[in-house]
Design an enzyme around this catalytic site. Structure first.
Site, short mmCIF file in Angstrom:
data_model
loop_
_atom_site.label_atom_id
_atom_site.label_comp_id
_atom_site.label_asym_id
_atom_site.label_seq_id
_atom_site.Cartn_x
_atom_site.Cartn_y
_atom_site.Cartn_z
N LYS A 159 96.21 -63.56 -83.61
CA LYS A 159 96.88 -64.40 -84.59
C LYS A 159 98.38 -64.49 -84.28
O LYS A 159 99.00 -63.51 -83.90
CB LYS A 159 96.67 -63.81 -85.99
CG LYS A 159 97.16 -64.67 -87.13
CD LYS A 159 96.79 -64.06 -88.46
CE LYS A 159 97.25 -64.93 -89.62
NZ LYS A 159 96.87 -64.33 -90.94
N HIS A 175 84.91 -61.20 -92.28
CA HIS A 175 86.09 -60.45 -92.71
C HIS A 175 85.69 -59.18 -93.46
O HIS A 175 86.48 -58.23 -93.52
CB HIS A 175 86.97 -61.33 -93.59
CG HIS A 175 88.44 -61.15 -93.32
ND1 HIS A 175 89.02 -61.39 -92.10
CD2 HIS A 175 89.44 -60.75 -94.13
CE1 HIS A 175 90.31 -61.14 -92.17
NE2 HIS A 175 90.60 -60.75 -93.38
N ARG A 205 85.80 -56.47 -91.09
CA ARG A 205 87.18 -56.12 -90.75
C ARG A 205 87.77 -55.19 -91.80
O ARG A 205 88.45 -54.21 -91.48
CB ARG A 205 88.01 -57.40 -90.63
CG ARG A 205 89.46 -57.20 -90.19
CD ARG A 205 90.05 -58.54 -89.78
NE ARG A 205 91.50 -58.51 -89.68
CZ ARG A 205 92.19 -58.08 -88.63
NH1 ARG A 205 91.53 -57.60 -87.58
NH2 ARG A 205 93.51 -58.12 -88.61
N HIS A 260 98.33 -56.28 -87.26
CA HIS A 260 99.13 -56.60 -88.44
C HIS A 260 100.61 -56.39 -88.15
O HIS A 260 100.99 -55.35 -87.60
CB HIS A 260 98.73 -55.72 -89.63
CG HIS A 260 97.40 -56.06 -90.22
ND1 HIS A 260 96.62 -55.15 -90.87
CD2 HIS A 260 96.71 -57.24 -90.23
CE1 HIS A 260 95.50 -55.75 -91.28
NE2 HIS A 260 95.55 -57.01 -90.90
N TYR A 316 93.92 -53.64 -96.73
CA TYR A 316 92.56 -53.66 -96.18
C TYR A 316 91.83 -52.33 -96.43
O TYR A 316 90.61 -52.28 -96.36
CB TYR A 316 92.61 -53.91 -94.68
CG TYR A 316 92.71 -55.36 -94.28
CD1 TYR A 316 91.70 -55.98 -93.57
CD2 TYR A 316 93.83 -56.12 -94.62
CE1 TYR A 316 91.78 -57.31 -93.20
CE2 TYR A 316 93.92 -57.45 -94.25
CZ TYR A 316 92.90 -58.04 -93.55
OH TYR A 316 92.99 -59.36 -93.19
#
Length: 323
Positions: free
Chosen positions: A188, A263, A266, A289, A298
């Site tokens: 990302k 997700h 994840r 991240h 998370y």
């Protein structure tokens, strides 16, 4: 709407064209995944349609107009996170226009955005037992796609990859580094990523590639292109992975299977890693991240009283007094 530069402004950049053309220029100017690019394009299109219905020039919109738009989204019962994401994309679009001197100010900057707690996530999580059950379901699959299914799910579970990262993998991303089987890919934000393959993940990928090589009348070391492909040879897409996770979860008897997503695995990766004592910074790096607060969100088990540091301090005090 036709975008033109503001006149008599120092540093003015010549820009012209329709809103759609400017939007494409904005998207090309940012490092975004195809999925994020499509979402931002839809978000801007939605705003432009809203403005057109009210005969409002988007270049003349104020924060009051953005507030009215946001309240309309909320009236459609969209989740606060969804509304916030739409406004975030719109704000970036206006920032781009401001840099081009097409607008004086970003009207989203003064708008009233939904409050989002960093402790909240709409993703449905999985317990370690549920992850194990899902992997067992994948291991007992039969049929021509069974090995591909297992490779995809093991990579999600063992590495905590984003679904976009998974489907974007190429065969060339596989490697060996200092004795570790590894993956190198672009994550990302266009950031280069490097992850180690677990023995299970390596075995699952090898088995799948060996099967694929036989089907293509070649050898595994000669394969190229996407890592995970459909029966027709096209790159596996994110929608297929969503369907796969729910299919396997249903087979595994997981009650909330219809609400799961890639997700979910994840989130389970982060929670399990922290529960096993992996330092926060290592989990953060593994997940890609930029902010450790995102990693903490998370971790579904972070408020478990079993992990209260007071127990560790008390145990240390007892050891000191005994010595």
């Amino acid at each position: 709407m036709t975008v033109v530069p503001r006149q008599n402004q120092p540093g003015t950049v010549a820009v012209g064209g329709s809103a759609e053309q400017v939007t494409e220029a904005w998207l090309q100017n940012r490092r975004l995944s195809p999925h994020t690019r499509d979402a931002y394009r839809r978000d801007v299109t939605g705003w432009l349609s809203w403005c057109a219905e009210r005969e409002l020039d988007p270049l003349q919109a104020s924060f009051l107009d953005v507030n009215a738009y946001a309240r309309g989204l909320e009236a459609r019962e969209l989740a606060p996170a969804t509304v916030a994401r739409k406004l975030s994309g719109l704000s970036s679009w206006y920032d781009f226009l401001a840099k081009l001197r097409a607008v004086e100010h970003n009207p989203v900057g003064g708008a009233d955005r939904p409050y989002l707690s960093r402790d909240h996530s709409g993703t449905v999580g999985l317990s370690v037992q549920e992850v194990d059950a899902l992997l067992t379901a994948a291991a007992t699959e039969t049929g021509p796609a069974a090995l591909r299914h297992r490779a995809a799910v093991v990579l999600l579970a063992d590495l905590g990859l984003r679904v976009g990262e998974l489907v974007g993998l190429d065969v060339a991303d596989l490697g060996v580094e200092r004795g570790h089987r590894s993956l190198r890919f672009i994550g990302k934000g266009g950031r280069p990523r490097r992850r180690a393959l677990t023995p299970d993940a390596a075995a699952a990928v090898d088995a799948y590639l060996q099967q694929r090589a036989v089907a293509e009348n070649t050898t595994a070391d000669r394969l190229h292109g996407p890592l995970l492909v459909t029966s027709g040879g096209a790159r596996l897409d994110r929608h297929a992975v969503f369907r796969l996770v729910r299919h396997l979860a249903r087979r595994a008897g997981i009650a909330h299977w219809e609400r799961l997503s890639p997700h979910s695995l994840r989130h389970a990766f982060a929670t399990s890693a922290r529960a096993e004592g992996v330092p926060l910074e290592d989990v953060q790096d593994a997940m890609g991240h930029a902010d450790p607060r995102t990693t903490r969100r998370y971790d579904r088990d972070r408020h478990n009283l079993d992990r209260d540091p007071s127990y560790t301090l008390a145990a240390a005090r007892v050891r000191r007094s005994a010595g």
